[in-house]
Design a protein around this motif. Structure first.
Motif, PDB file in Angstrom:
ATOM      1  N   ALA A  20      78.114  47.313  40.534  1.00  0.00           N
ATOM      2  CA  ALA A  20      76.648  47.154  39.981  1.00  0.00           C
ATOM      3  C   ALA A  20      76.988  47.841  38.675  1.00  0.00           C
ATOM      4  O   ALA A  20      77.189  48.626  38.628  1.00  0.00           O
ATOM      5  N   ILE A  21      75.451  46.962  37.640  1.00  0.00           N
ATOM      6  CA  ILE A  21      75.621  47.605  35.842  1.00  0.00           C
ATOM      7  C   ILE A  21      73.743  48.103  36.224  1.00  0.00           C
ATOM      8  O   ILE A  21      73.120  47.597  36.760  1.00  0.00           O
ATOM      9  N   VAL A  22      73.852  49.273  35.891  1.00  0.00           N
ATOM     10  CA  VAL A  22      71.998  49.304  36.215  1.00  0.00           C
ATOM     11  C   VAL A  22      71.609  49.458  34.634  1.00  0.00           C
ATOM     12  O   VAL A  22      71.960  49.734  33.476  1.00  0.00           O
ATOM     13  N   ASN A  23      70.199  48.915  33.877  1.00  0.00           N
ATOM     14  CA  ASN A  23      69.530  48.662  33.077  1.00  0.00           C
ATOM     15  C   ASN A  23      68.556  49.599  32.802  1.00  0.00           C
ATOM     16  O   ASN A  23      67.943  49.939  33.704  1.00  0.00           O
ATOM     17  N   GLY A  67      73.785  39.364  38.858  1.00  0.00           N
ATOM     18  CA  GLY A  67      74.368  39.193  36.777  1.00  0.00           C
ATOM     19  C   GLY A  67      74.460  38.265  36.576  1.00  0.00           C
ATOM     20  O   GLY A  67      75.085  38.526  35.157  1.00  0.00           O
ATOM     21  N   TYR A  68      74.598  37.184  36.761  1.00  0.00           N
ATOM     22  CA  TYR A  68      74.829  36.306  36.084  1.00  0.00           C
ATOM     23  C   TYR A  68      75.842  36.534  35.177  1.00  0.00           C
ATOM     24  O   TYR A  68      77.040  36.541  35.765  1.00  0.00           O
ATOM     25  N   ASN A  69      76.508  36.308  33.619  1.00  0.00           N
ATOM     26  CA  ASN A  69      77.617  36.273  33.035  1.00  0.00           C
ATOM     27  C   ASN A  69      78.105  37.052  33.028  1.00  0.00           C
ATOM     28  O   ASN A  69      79.297  37.307  32.671  1.00  0.00           O
ATOM     29  N   LEU A  70      77.417  38.783  33.962  1.00  0.00           N
ATOM     30  CA  LEU A  70      78.047  39.548  33.326  1.00  0.00           C
ATOM     31  C   LEU A  70      79.117  39.353  34.697  1.00  0.00           C
ATOM     32  O   LEU A  70      79.286  39.166  35.642  1.00  0.00           O
ATOM     33  N   GLU A  73      78.240  41.922  39.723  1.00  0.00           N
ATOM     34  CA  GLU A  73      77.551  41.262  40.403  1.00  0.00           C
ATOM     35  C   GLU A  73      76.200  40.810  40.316  1.00  0.00           C
ATOM     36  O   GLU A  73      75.370  40.134  40.729  1.00  0.00           O
ATOM     37  N   TRP A  74      75.794  42.626  40.542  1.00  0.00           N
ATOM     38  CA  TRP A  74      74.437  42.777  40.387  1.00  0.00           C
ATOM     39  C   TRP A  74      73.598  43.416  39.497  1.00  0.00           C
ATOM     40  O   TRP A  74      74.562  44.310  38.706  1.00  0.00           O
ATOM     41  N   ILE A  75      72.257  43.708  38.966  1.00  0.00           N
ATOM     42  CA  ILE A  75      71.892  43.867  37.532  1.00  0.00           C
ATOM     43  C   ILE A  75      70.771  45.480  38.422  1.00  0.00           C
ATOM     44  O   ILE A  75      69.831  44.130  39.423  1.00  0.00           O
ATOM     45  N   GLU A 107      71.557  49.478  49.211  1.00  0.00           N
ATOM     46  CA  GLU A 107      71.467  47.802  50.235  1.00  0.00           C
ATOM     47  C   GLU A 107      72.159  47.141  50.125  1.00  0.00           C
ATOM     48  O   GLU A 107      72.304  45.579  50.798  1.00  0.00           O
ATOM     49  N   LYS A 108      72.337  46.711  48.636  1.00  0.00           N
ATOM     50  CA  LYS A 108      73.500  45.656  48.005  1.00  0.00           C
ATOM     51  C   LYS A 108      74.905  45.862  48.632  1.00  0.00           C
ATOM     52  O   LYS A 108      75.789  44.805  48.217  1.00  0.00           O
TER      53      LYS A 108
END
Ligand code: AR6
Length: 173
Positions: A20-23, A67-70, A73-75, A107-108
């Motif tokens: 996961a990356i945080v925005n 995460g779509y094209n990243l 997996e998660w944003i 959670e993810k």
């Protein structure tokens, strides 16, 4: 005791291989400049479609998308406080950003998480103060949730941010 590796790394968060990356978003969650703009561009147009369904996000809260094209997996989208001199609850709001983002990661079942230096760009939060809050909050969360994360990184876009986060992490030791 925990097995989580906390680190500051210099780089562009959109290229990072984390679960996961945080925005560092704004309350609309519909994109913007800085790291938010970079994440939306790299993830592709499907991201904003999912974001539209989320109904925005309050300061200190966090919401998750794919995460779509990243590579991630998660944003996890969180909204940092705008710095207004430090007496308007900014510190506790920034603490909430890190805590709520890490709750979303739990959670993810995301084991590795990359954070940008939330609020330290357009929102004007002083870098050293933000780095200390980020490091303390994350270390405490990890201490309360042992064995949940393998790696948490603070991704710094420039040298100044990198050294502020290195110092804040050293102070924890
Ligand atoms: N990778 C890692 N860090 C980055 C990147 C990147 N690609 N790009 C910028 N940074 P900011 P904020 C760093 O302004 O202060 C947006 O328009 C940057 O150097 O992105 O929370 C949103 O839509 C700085 O250290 O976020 C909001 O309206 C840090 O990321 C508003 O800006 C945060 O800078 C949010 O402001």
């Amino acid at each position: 005791m925990c097995d989580t590796f906390l680190e500051a790394v210099k780089g562009n968060i959109v290229t990072m291989e984390f679960d996961a990356i945080v925005n560092a978003a704004n309350s609309s969650l519909l994109g913007g400049g800085g790291v938010d703009g970079a994440i939306h561009r790299a993830a592709g147009p499907e991201l904003v479609h999912e974001c539209r369904l989320l109904g925005g996000c309050k300061t200190g809260q966090a919401k998750v998308t794919k995460g779509y094209n990243l590579k991630a997996e998660w944003i996890i989208h969180t909204v940092g406080p705008v710095w207004r001199g430090g007496e308007k609850g900014e510190s506790s709001q920034l603490t909430q950003c890190y805590e709520n983002s890490l709750c979303c990661a739990l959670e993810k079942k995301a084991c590795s998480v990359a954070f940008p230096a939330i609020s330290t760009g357009r929102f004007g939060y002083p870098l050293e103060k933000a780095a200390k809050t980020a490091a303390h909050t994350t270390a405490e969360f990890v201490w309360r949730n042992p064995s949940q994360f393998s790696r948490i990184a603070f991704v710094c876009f420039d040298e100044a941010a990198n050294s502020a986060f290195d110092c804040a992490l050293e102070e924890l030791a």
